[in-house]
Scaffold this motif. Structure first.
Motif, short mmCIF file in Angstrom:
data_model
loop_
_atom_site.label_atom_id
_atom_site.label_comp_id
_atom_site.label_asym_id
_atom_site.label_seq_id
_atom_site.Cartn_x
_atom_site.Cartn_y
_atom_site.Cartn_z
N LYS A 52 1.36 8.62 -21.55
CA LYS A 52 1.25 7.01 -21.61
C LYS A 52 1.53 6.37 -20.13
O LYS A 52 1.10 5.74 -19.24
N LEU A 99 -0.06 -2.43 -13.63
CA LEU A 99 0.88 -1.15 -14.37
C LEU A 99 1.99 -1.46 -15.31
O LEU A 99 1.85 -1.30 -16.81
N VAL A 121 -7.08 -0.46 -24.02
CA VAL A 121 -6.27 -0.33 -22.61
C VAL A 121 -7.97 0.30 -21.99
O VAL A 121 -8.26 -0.56 -20.52
N ALA A 174 -0.72 5.18 -17.48
CA ALA A 174 -0.59 4.04 -17.41
C ALA A 174 -1.67 3.56 -15.90
O ALA A 174 -1.95 2.38 -15.36
N SER A 192 -3.68 2.38 -12.98
CA SER A 192 -3.67 1.23 -12.15
C SER A 192 -3.30 1.80 -10.52
O SER A 192 -3.53 0.70 -9.64
N LEU A 226 0.53 -2.31 -18.97
CA LEU A 226 0.13 -0.90 -18.99
C LEU A 226 2.15 -0.92 -20.13
O LEU A 226 1.65 0.08 -21.44
N LEU A 227 1.93 -1.05 -18.98
CA LEU A 227 3.43 0.05 -19.78
C LEU A 227 4.32 -1.01 -21.02
O LEU A 227 4.66 -0.34 -21.95
#
Length: 285
Positions: free
Chosen positions: A136, A111, A170, A140, A144, A114-115
Motif C-alpha cells: 500500500k 500522498l 482511490v 500511495a 502521488s 492516501l497514507l
C-alpha cells in the motif's frame, strides 16, 4: 504514449515468450492486463518499464526506447512489481523524502491523503509494516508521483478485503488526462468497474485489446435460467447460466456492464478474439 512494434522477447534457454507483438496504449486510460499465471504479463510490464530489452522490435514511451532508461523516461514512469522491495531500516517519512526527489511532479499532499486512507503513518518503521502495508505504501507513492505512465503488477496481491476496497476507491477517478495506468492481474474481479480498456494476454500473444464501452455496445453480458440460442459463450451455474451474446442476437435483454471474468474466460476458450480499437471490429474465430 506507449508503442510496441514487432517486438520479440525470450529468456535465455527458454521458449520465445513474445513474437511480433504490436500494441499502442493511449493517454487517460486505465488498462487491465489480464492473463493466466505464466502468460507473460509480468514480462510485458518489465519490457514497458525498461527493465528488459526486446530481442527485436521496439518498446517506446513518447519516442524514448524504454530500455535506454533515459532520465526523461524514468521521471515519468512508476513500476510497482508484484513483490515489493523496500529499505526496511527507514521510517515511512524518510523513505518518502528519498523517493519524491525522483519525480518533479510529486504531490506530497496527495500522498498524505492516501497514507491516511491506507492507515499508514509517517513515523512507522518500514520493517514493522506487513507485506500488505508495504504494498500500500508503494501504491500511495506511485499514485502521488505525477508520472505519466503507471505500471502496477498484481497490485492487490497481499491486500486484505478492506484494503482492496480502498485501492479501488482511490483509483476511481484519480487518473489525469495525460496519464496512462496499466494494471496487471489474474484476479479479474479486483479491477472490475475500474478499467477503461482490457488486454487479454495468453501464451505471449495479445488475444484481445478492447475498449469496454465498445464491448458494451457490441455484446450483452447477462444471466438467466437458460442461455438463449446464439450465445457466444456460456457458463452454467446452480441457478442457471451466465452468457455473452451479440447485441444483434439479443431479444429484450439489455444486460449489464461487461463481466470481465466472463469475457476473460471466453477469450481464453477462443470464443472471442481480435482487437476492438481504432475502428477495428471484434471477430469470432
Amino acid at each position: 504514449m506507449v508503442t510496441i512494434e514487432k517486438m520479440d522477447f525470450s529468456y535465455p534457454k527458454k521458449p520465445t515468450i513474445c513474437r511480433g507483438l504490436n500494441l499502442f496504449l493511449e493517454q487517460g486510460k486505465i488498462i487491465g492486463l489480464l492473463g493466466l499465471n505464466g502468460a507473460g504479463k509480468s514480462t510485458l510490464m518489465r519490457l514497458m518499464a525498461g527493465l528488459l530489452k526486446p530481442k527485436a522490435g521496439a518498446v517506446k514511451f513518447d519516442n524514448h526506447a524504454t530500455f535506454e532508461r533515459e532520465v526523461a523516461f524514468l521521471n515519468q514512469m512508476v513500476f510497482i512489481p508484484e513483490k515489493v522491495s523496500v529499505p526496511e531500516f527507514l521510517k515511512v517519512k524518510d523513505y518518502v523524502i528519498v523517493y519524491k526527489d525522483f519525480y518533479e511532479g510529486f504531490d506530497i499532499g496527495r500522498l498524505e491523503e492516501l497514507l491516511v486512507q491506507f492507515k499508514i503513518t509517517g513515523n512507522q518503521r518500514i520493517s514493522n509494516l506487513s507485506f500488505g502495508q508495504q504494498k500500500k505504501l508503494q501504491i500511495a507513492i506511485g499514485l502521488s508521483s505525477g508520472a505519466k505512465l503507471l505500471l502496477f503488477d498484481e497490485p492487490t496481491n497481499g491486500l486484505d478485503i478492506p484494503s482492496k476496497s480502498t485501492f479501488r476507491k482511490v483509483l476511481s477517478g484519480s487518473l489525469q488526462e495525460d496519464q496512462t495506468m496499466v494494471i496487471s492481474t489474474h484476479q479479474v474481479k479486483d479491477i472490475e468497474n475500474l478499467v477503461d480498456q482490457v488486454i487479454v494476454l495468453d501464451e505471449g500473444m495479445i488475444k484481445l485489446h478492447a475498449d469496454l464501452a465498445e464491448l458494451e455496445n457490441e455484446f450483452v453480458f447477462s444471466q438467466a435460467a437458460k442461455a438463449p440460442e446464439g450465445a457466444i459463450y456460456v457458463e452454467s451455474h446452480l441457478l442457471g447460466a451466465h452468457y455473452i451474446i451479440g447485441q444483434s442476437e439479443s431479444v429484450g435483454d439489455s444486460g449489464g456492464s461487461p463481466d470481465l471474468e466472463l469475457l476473460f474466460n471466453a477469450v481464453i476458450e477462443g470464443k472471442i478474439s481480435g482487437e476492438f480499437l481504432t475502428n477495428q471490429k471484434l471477430v469470432k474465430p
